[in-house]
Design an enzyme around this catalytic site. Structure first.
Site, PDB file in Angstrom:
ATOM      1  N   SER A 132       0.880  -1.175   0.000  1.00 47.61           N
ATOM      2  CA  SER A 132       0.000   0.000   0.000  1.00 47.61           C
ATOM      3  C   SER A 132       0.911   1.216   0.000  1.00 47.61           C
ATOM      4  O   SER A 132       2.057   1.134   0.486  1.00 47.61           O
ATOM      5  CB  SER A 132      -0.852   0.024   1.274  1.00 47.61           C
ATOM      6  OG  SER A 132      -1.491   1.277   1.425  1.00 47.61           O
ATOM      7  N   TYR A 145      -2.570  -0.322  10.450  1.00 48.29           N
ATOM      8  CA  TYR A 145      -2.364  -0.462   9.000  1.00 48.29           C
ATOM      9  C   TYR A 145      -1.028   0.159   8.590  1.00 48.29           C
ATOM     10  O   TYR A 145      -0.238  -0.456   7.866  1.00 48.29           O
ATOM     11  CB  TYR A 145      -3.516   0.208   8.257  1.00 48.29           C
ATOM     12  CG  TYR A 145      -3.611  -0.161   6.780  1.00 48.29           C
ATOM     13  CD1 TYR A 145      -4.091  -1.408   6.389  1.00 48.29           C
ATOM     14  CD2 TYR A 145      -3.238   0.749   5.787  1.00 48.29           C
ATOM     15  CE1 TYR A 145      -4.203  -1.741   5.043  1.00 48.29           C
ATOM     16  CE2 TYR A 145      -3.357   0.418   4.438  1.00 48.29           C
ATOM     17  CZ  TYR A 145      -3.838  -0.830   4.073  1.00 48.29           C
ATOM     18  OH  TYR A 145      -3.952  -1.155   2.737  1.00 48.29           O
ATOM     19  N   LYS A 149       1.875  -2.318   7.177  1.00 48.00           N
ATOM     20  CA  LYS A 149       2.223  -2.173   5.758  1.00 48.00           C
ATOM     21  C   LYS A 149       3.685  -1.741   5.605  1.00 48.00           C
ATOM     22  O   LYS A 149       4.348  -2.127   4.654  1.00 48.00           O
ATOM     23  CB  LYS A 149       1.255  -1.216   5.060  1.00 48.00           C
ATOM     24  CG  LYS A 149      -0.153  -1.799   4.886  1.00 48.00           C
ATOM     25  CD  LYS A 149      -0.162  -3.011   3.940  1.00 48.00           C
ATOM     26  CE  LYS A 149      -1.564  -3.545   3.675  1.00 48.00           C
ATOM     27  NZ  LYS A 149      -1.584  -4.663   2.699  1.00 48.00           N
TER      28      LYS A 149
HETATM   29  N1  LIG Z   1      -8.619  -0.530  -1.423  1.00 49.80           N
HETATM   30  C1  LIG Z   1      -7.597   0.278  -1.224  1.00 49.80           C
HETATM   31  O1  LIG Z   1      -7.772   1.518  -1.214  1.00 49.80           O
HETATM   32  C2  LIG Z   1      -6.193  -0.273  -1.036  1.00 49.80           C
HETATM   33  C3  LIG Z   1      -5.116   0.627  -1.176  1.00 49.80           C
HETATM   34  C4  LIG Z   1      -3.832   0.147  -0.999  1.00 49.80           C
HETATM   35  C5  LIG Z   1      -3.610  -1.192  -0.716  1.00 49.80           C
HETATM   36  N2  LIG Z   1      -4.670  -2.036  -0.590  1.00 49.80           N
HETATM   37  C6  LIG Z   1      -4.368  -3.432  -0.280  1.00 49.80           C
HETATM   38  O2  LIG Z   1      -4.847  -4.242  -1.337  1.00 49.80           O
HETATM   39  C7  LIG Z   1      -5.149  -5.551  -0.848  1.00 49.80           C
HETATM   40  C8  LIG Z   1      -6.553  -5.920  -1.270  1.00 49.80           C
HETATM   41  O3  LIG Z   1      -7.427  -4.939  -0.724  1.00 49.80           O
HETATM   42  P1  LIG Z   1      -8.896  -4.664  -1.285  1.00 49.80           P
HETATM   43  O4  LIG Z   1      -9.078  -3.199  -1.290  1.00 49.80           O
HETATM   44  O5  LIG Z   1      -9.144  -5.456  -2.518  1.00 49.80           O
HETATM   45  O6  LIG Z   1      -9.710  -5.262  -0.049  1.00 49.80           O
HETATM   46  P2  LIG Z   1     -11.165  -5.889   0.043  1.00 49.80           P
HETATM   47  O7  LIG Z   1     -11.471  -5.906   1.503  1.00 49.80           O
HETATM   48  O8  LIG Z   1     -12.089  -5.195  -0.874  1.00 49.80           O
HETATM   49  O9  LIG Z   1     -10.926  -7.370  -0.484  1.00 49.80           O
HETATM   50  C9  LIG Z   1     -10.022  -8.208   0.190  1.00 49.80           C
HETATM   51  C10 LIG Z   1     -10.357  -9.669  -0.030  1.00 49.80           C
HETATM   52  O10 LIG Z   1      -9.431 -10.406   0.772  1.00 49.80           O
HETATM   53  C11 LIG Z   1     -10.119 -11.373   1.523  1.00 49.80           C
HETATM   54  N3  LIG Z   1      -9.375 -11.635   2.750  1.00 49.80           N
HETATM   55  C12 LIG Z   1      -9.297 -10.876   3.873  1.00 49.80           C
HETATM   56  N4  LIG Z   1      -8.520 -11.485   4.780  1.00 49.80           N
HETATM   57  C13 LIG Z   1      -8.097 -12.644   4.216  1.00 49.80           C
HETATM   58  C14 LIG Z   1      -7.281 -13.700   4.667  1.00 49.80           C
HETATM   59  N5  LIG Z   1      -6.756 -13.692   5.903  1.00 49.80           N
HETATM   60  N6  LIG Z   1      -7.039 -14.738   3.827  1.00 49.80           N
HETATM   61  C15 LIG Z   1      -7.579 -14.774   2.587  1.00 49.80           C
HETATM   62  N7  LIG Z   1      -8.379 -13.786   2.122  1.00 49.80           N
HETATM   63  C16 LIG Z   1      -8.639 -12.742   2.926  1.00 49.80           C
HETATM   64  C17 LIG Z   1     -11.501 -10.772   1.784  1.00 49.80           C
HETATM   65  O11 LIG Z   1     -12.459 -11.790   2.062  1.00 49.80           O
HETATM   66  C18 LIG Z   1     -11.760 -10.029   0.472  1.00 49.80           C
HETATM   67  O12 LIG Z   1     -12.413 -10.846  -0.493  1.00 49.80           O
HETATM   68  C19 LIG Z   1      -4.942  -5.484   0.665  1.00 49.80           C
HETATM   69  O13 LIG Z   1      -3.663  -5.993   0.983  1.00 49.80           O
HETATM   70  C20 LIG Z   1      -5.010  -3.999   0.955  1.00 49.80           C
HETATM   71  O14 LIG Z   1      -4.330  -3.653   2.134  1.00 49.80           O
HETATM   72  C21 LIG Z   1      -5.958  -1.614  -0.750  1.00 49.80           C
END
Ligand SMILES: NC(=O)c1ccc[n+]([C@@H]2O[C@H](COP(=O)([O-])OP(=O)(O)OC[C@H]3O[C@@H](n4cnc5c(N)ncnc54)[C@H](O)[C@@H]3O)[C@@H](O)[C@H]2O)c1
Length: 258
Positions: A132, A145, A149
């Site tokens: 992130s 977080y 991260k």
């Molecule tokens: N959305 C954002 O703005 C953003 C920005 C930067 C980084 N990220 C990172 O991107 C990645 C994905 O985030 P997202 O926004 O798609 O999140 P989201 O919550 O929309 O989707 C995450 C998915 O991961 C699954 N999940 C959660 N914990 C889990 C586990 N222990 N084992 C297996 N699956 C699991 C959930 O069920 C969900 O389907 C994460 O690492 C998040 O920190 C997201």
């Protein structure tokens, strides 16, 4: 990339990555904590669902064993699962531990199971770690977080420095806001950070397209929001000024000016 595993691929960024790789002809294993979500994405893209907890070492070993049994190996592993909890110093230990396990130890478990197999030959392999921009900068409103991260990025750097000459390309995906359930949940909770990030949020398929381009090269950082590179430079070059700016933003959040 022919044989791909994506964790946390039942929704959000992981689902977009899985869809993109499948559309390019890859065989894709779809992991998610939520079995129904993994099944739905896998059936949509002709992939194989392997539900499980990315923060559990046995589940991770089973995921990787399944990939070897069903696909004969893994060319690209996307360690994407992650969680975001709002919180500060008062956040209970069990929440800190859960977030540490999902955002950091999941990467350790993947490499513990994967590297002994990957290091047996010199075929090129890739490990994409979804970190992130919070791992390069910070995230106001969530100490767990920001901290986990940063740790995930530190582990990605260490892996890259240690194994790059052995055919393993480690890349760290560091977006700011991406329009997924994670960001929506933050906005619904009234998080000022989430509301701010939502203004410049990218769609998950745009992020997946940036990843597709980045996989053609070997840049360590994948920055779908290019301005993050400038913030990162500013933070390193003048930490006092950068932290002053972050504190100003915090004060604006507190006064409701944003
Ligand atoms: N959305 C954002 O703005 C953003 C920005 C930067 C980084 N990220 C990172 O991107 C990645 C994905 O985030 P997202 O926004 O798609 O999140 P989201 O919550 O929309 O989707 C995450 C998915 O991961 C699954 N999940 C959660 N914990 C889990 C586990 N222990 N084992 C297996 N699956 C699991 C959930 O069920 C969900 O389907 C994460 O690492 C998040 O920190 C997201």
């Amino acid at each position: 990339m022919k044989r791909v595993v994506v964790t946390g691929a039942g929704g959000g960024i992981g689902a977009a990555l899985a869809r993109r790789f499948a559309s390019e002809g890859a065989e894709v294993i779809v992991n998610d904590l939520d079995p129904a979500a993994a099944e739905a994405v896998a059936s949509d893209i002709g992939g194989l669902p392997v539900p499980g907890d990315a923060a559990n070492e046995d589940d991770t070993r089973r995921l990787i064993d399944t990939a070897w049994a069903e696909l004969g190996g893994i060319d690209l592993f996307c360690a994407n699962a992650g969680v975001l909890t709002a919180g500060d110093e008062s956040t209970p230990d069990d929440v800190w531990t859960r977030d540490w396990n999902v955002n950091v130890m999941s990467h350790v478990y993947v490499t513990r199971a994967l590297l002994p197999r990957w290091l047996q030959d010199d075929q090129p392999k890739r490990l994409l770690m979804t970190v992130s921009a919070a791992g390069l900068l910070t995230l106001l409103g969530s100490a767990p977080y920001a901290v986990t991260k940063h740790a995930a990025l530190a582990y990605a750097e260490w892996l890259r420095a240690t194994y790059h000459h052995r055919g393993i390309t480690v890349q760290a995906l560091c977006p700011q806001g991406v329009r997924t359930d994670m960001l929506t949940r933050g906005s619904e909770r009234g998080s000022a950070s989430a509301a701010l990030l939502a203004e410049s949020a990218l769609e998950p398929d745009v992020v997946a397209a940036k990843v597709g381009e980045a996989l053609l090269g070997d840049s360590f950082l994948i920055l779908p929001h290019p301005e993050v590179a400038e913030f990162y430079r500013l933070r390193a070059g003048d930490p006092d000024r950068w932290l002053g700016g972050m504190n100003k933003m915090q004060r604006a959040f507190e006064s409701g000016a944003r």
